[in-house]
Design a protein around this motif. Structure first.
Motif, short mmCIF file in Angstrom:
data_model
loop_
_atom_site.label_atom_id
_atom_site.label_comp_id
_atom_site.label_asym_id
_atom_site.label_seq_id
_atom_site.Cartn_x
_atom_site.Cartn_y
_atom_site.Cartn_z
N ALA A 82 -32.89 33.98 91.52
CA ALA A 82 -32.78 33.72 92.96
C ALA A 82 -34.14 33.63 93.64
CB ALA A 82 -31.95 34.83 93.62
N LEU A 83 -35.19 34.12 92.99
CA LEU A 83 -36.53 34.00 93.56
C LEU A 83 -37.03 32.59 93.24
CD1 LEU A 83 -39.28 36.77 93.36
CD2 LEU A 83 -39.68 34.40 94.00
N ALA A 84 -36.54 31.65 94.01
CA ALA A 84 -36.83 30.24 93.77
C ALA A 84 -37.95 29.78 94.69
CB ALA A 84 -35.57 29.40 94.00
N GLY A 85 -38.70 28.79 94.24
CA GLY A 85 -39.81 28.26 95.03
C GLY A 85 -41.13 28.50 94.33
N LEU A 86 -42.21 28.09 94.97
CA LEU A 86 -43.53 28.19 94.36
C LEU A 86 -44.12 29.58 94.55
CD1 LEU A 86 -45.10 24.77 95.38
CD2 LEU A 86 -44.32 25.47 93.10
N THR A 87 -44.56 30.19 93.49
CA THR A 87 -45.32 31.45 93.56
C THR A 87 -46.12 31.59 92.28
OG1 THR A 87 -45.19 33.82 94.01
CG2 THR A 87 -43.53 32.91 92.52
N PHE A 88 -47.21 32.30 92.35
CA PHE A 88 -47.98 32.59 91.14
C PHE A 88 -48.83 33.82 91.38
CE2 PHE A 88 -51.19 30.50 93.58
CZ PHE A 88 -52.43 30.91 93.07
N SER A 89 -49.36 34.39 90.31
CA SER A 89 -50.27 35.52 90.37
C SER A 89 -51.50 35.17 89.55
CB SER A 89 -49.60 36.79 89.83
OG SER A 89 -50.52 37.86 89.77
N THR A 90 -52.65 35.06 90.20
CA THR A 90 -53.85 34.60 89.50
C THR A 90 -54.14 35.42 88.26
OG1 THR A 90 -54.81 33.79 91.56
CG2 THR A 90 -56.33 34.21 89.73
N PHE A 91 -54.08 36.73 88.37
CA PHE A 91 -54.39 37.59 87.23
C PHE A 91 -53.15 38.18 86.58
CE2 PHE A 91 -58.25 37.69 89.85
CZ PHE A 91 -59.18 37.30 88.91
N GLY A 92 -51.98 37.97 87.16
CA GLY A 92 -50.76 38.50 86.56
C GLY A 92 -50.47 37.83 85.23
N GLY A 93 -50.20 38.65 84.23
CA GLY A 93 -49.91 38.08 82.91
C GLY A 93 -51.13 37.64 82.14
N ASN A 94 -52.34 38.03 82.58
CA ASN A 94 -53.52 37.57 81.84
C ASN A 94 -53.53 38.16 80.44
OD1 ASN A 94 -55.89 39.68 81.45
ND2 ASN A 94 -54.90 40.19 83.39
N PRO A 95 -54.04 37.41 79.46
CA PRO A 95 -53.90 37.81 78.04
C PRO A 95 -54.48 39.18 77.72
CG PRO A 95 -54.64 35.54 78.21
CD PRO A 95 -54.69 36.10 79.60
N VAL A 96 -55.59 39.56 78.35
CA VAL A 96 -56.22 40.84 78.01
C VAL A 96 -55.34 42.00 78.47
CG1 VAL A 96 -58.25 42.30 78.34
CG2 VAL A 96 -58.51 39.82 78.10
N THR A 97 -54.86 41.94 79.71
CA THR A 97 -53.98 43.00 80.19
C THR A 97 -52.68 43.04 79.40
OG1 THR A 97 -54.90 42.91 82.42
CG2 THR A 97 -52.70 43.84 82.19
N MET A 98 -52.14 41.87 79.06
CA MET A 98 -50.90 41.84 78.29
C MET A 98 -51.10 42.48 76.92
SD MET A 98 -48.67 40.35 80.35
CE MET A 98 -49.51 41.42 81.54
N ALA A 99 -52.20 42.16 76.24
CA ALA A 99 -52.47 42.75 74.93
C ALA A 99 -52.67 44.25 75.02
CB ALA A 99 -53.70 42.08 74.31
N THR A 100 -53.39 44.69 76.05
CA THR A 100 -53.63 46.12 76.24
C THR A 100 -52.33 46.85 76.52
OG1 THR A 100 -55.84 45.65 77.11
CG2 THR A 100 -54.89 47.81 77.61
N THR A 101 -51.49 46.28 77.35
CA THR A 101 -50.23 46.93 77.69
C THR A 101 -49.29 46.98 76.49
OG1 THR A 101 -50.48 46.18 79.98
CG2 THR A 101 -48.29 46.91 79.30
N LEU A 102 -49.23 45.90 75.74
CA LEU A 102 -48.44 45.91 74.50
C LEU A 102 -48.94 46.99 73.55
CD1 LEU A 102 -47.82 42.16 73.56
CD2 LEU A 102 -46.09 43.97 73.64
N ALA A 103 -50.26 47.10 73.42
CA ALA A 103 -50.82 48.13 72.54
C ALA A 103 -50.46 49.53 73.03
CB ALA A 103 -52.34 47.96 72.45
#
Length: 429
Positions: A294-315
């Motif tokens: 339902a959260l339709a439309g344009l949105t983004f997060s410049t640093f959200g989901g960045n590979p370094v944070t994702m890898a660190t959080t997975l670890a």
């Protein structure tokens, strides 16, 4: 002039004064940290039992996590959400696997503030209603909307308030009207929620948002049936339930992965940050598929989901699973709770010892009463620092000591910390 004094003099010239460090004129100026310890610029070592506000969840500079962070740093650092990276997908799959109920789709940001903003936006777009109900003593972050959601006067700045945010009584049994049992406190909260919906809304709401245990509010633990009592009222008004797990998530409450699981209900949206990434800037919102869609439309997060944070959080989550930190939280939390109960019986300045898992608190009061004693709380936390132990503060009146060590804390470190707590209590009493 000492090195600490020289740095603080420079600090005051270039930093907003609203960002006030702990410990008054003698703040800790951190130089390095490893596992359970922080060293200041003068070489003094401290046992950290607050973890950067429940953020360093499995130890400073954890070797297993740091190694995986460095591998990713050398491979791919940033793309924004305009491209996809596999670490983002893997982390979203892991969050969906571990969270309760039908939660399925994630949105990654940089902080708990942003995670909560995303949750409110999704709830409003899904229900078509703007009204959000949250709790007094809540803390939701530092943006304008998050400060509107916050019902804790010290943290509401700027005078800008979202008129569609309503606050209801929280189940704060220690400061409830005198003589009420926990069951009667819940009755009072239910009545207040019903009256708030009936009198301040048109009968329909977007969401009810709450922390399973209130964090900044002072580790306020609700009676066991609180959420089971209030959620049918929320659903009847057309609202969804947002569980703010920024502080309670990822095993912190002991025995289960998420705080809301302790209360036997399923949320429609959950938010995370802090300890999820062991100090890496992370925000995460997960929702059921229909709410996320339902959260339709344009949105983004410049640093959200960045590979370094994702890898660190997975670890970080992999480490938690491999070392079964939720079980350790339960065991060491019980150990700490037992000692804090002993202190509460011994020292009349403790109005209440409360908490769950490795999220424990002491409410400091005037001896033998319930009047908050913020000055003595500061003196106690400062005394612990002088003895080599770092603790947190909280509560509406600044009189709650928050104790939240890393999730893999050892029994030996717990004993050391409790000995320091006992010594500092004796000193300030």
């Amino acid at each position: 002039m000492s090195k600490s004094a020289e740095i603080m003099e420079r600090y005051r010239q270039v930093m907003f004064p609203a960002a006030t460090p702990y410990h008054g004129d003698n703040p800790l100026i951190a130089e390095r940290a490893k596992d359970q310890y922080i060293w200041d610029v003068d070489g003094v070592r401290y046992l950290d039992f607050f973890g950067g506000i429940l953020t360093v969840s499995v130890g400073h500079c954890n070797d297993e996590i740091t190694e995986r962070t460095m591998v990713q740093l050398r491979k791919l650092q940033h793309t924004s959400t305009i491209y996809v990276n596999e670490s983002m997908v893997r982390l979203a799959e892991k969050v969906a696997e571990l969270t309760p109920g039908r939660l399925q789709k994630c949105y990654f940001t940089n902080s708990g503030t942003e995670a909560n903003e995303t949750a409110v936006l999704a709830a409003r777009m899904y229900t078509g209603n703007p009204v959000i109900i949250t709790l007094r003593h809540a803390y939701s972050g530092r943006s304008l909307l998050a400060m509107s959601l916050t019902a804790h006067g010290s943290w509401r700045l700027g005078g800008v308030v979202d008129p569609y945010v309503k606050h209801v009584r929280n189940p704060y049994t220690f400061r409830a009207p005198a003589g009420l049992t926990p069951e009667q406190v819940v009755d009072l909260c239910v009545q207040d929620l019903e009256e708030t919906i009936a009198t301040t809304t048109e009968g329909r709401i977007a969401a009810f948002m709450a922390e399973p245990i209130q964090g900044v509010g002072g580790f306020i633990v609700p009676p066991a049936d609180y959420f089971r009592r209030v959620l049918p009222i929320v659903r009847e008004a057309g609202g969804v339930f947002i569980s703010d797990e920024v502080q309670t998530g990822w095993g912190r409450t002991g025995g289960k992965w998420f705080g809301i699981e302790q209360w036997g209900v399923e949320p429609d949206i959950m938010t995370f940050a802090k300890g999820m990434g062991n100090g890496s800037p992370i925000g995460c919102t997960i929702a059921t598929a229909e709410i996320a869609d339902a959260l339709a439309g344009l949105t983004f997060s410049t640093f959200g989901g960045n590979p370094v944070t994702m890898a660190t959080t997975l670890a970080t989550i992999d480490y938690m699973e491999a070392h079964d930190t939720p079980t350790n939280c339960a065991a060491q939390g019980d150990r700490m709770a037992g000692k804090l109960a002993e202190f509460a019986a011994e020292f009349p300045i403790i109005g209440e010892a409360r908490g769950m898992g490795l999220m424990q608190a002491l409410e400091i009061v005037q001896p033998g009463g319930i009047e908050p004693d913020a000055a003595r709380t500061v003196a106690f936390v400062d005394a612990c620092k002088e003895k080599g132990l770092l603790l947190g503060k909280g509560g509406l009146y600044g009189n709650v000591v928050r104790i939240a060590p890393h999730l893999n804390v050892s029994a030996a470190d717990m004993d050391i910390a409790m000995d320091i707590v006992a010594s500092a209590l004796a000193e300030v009493s």
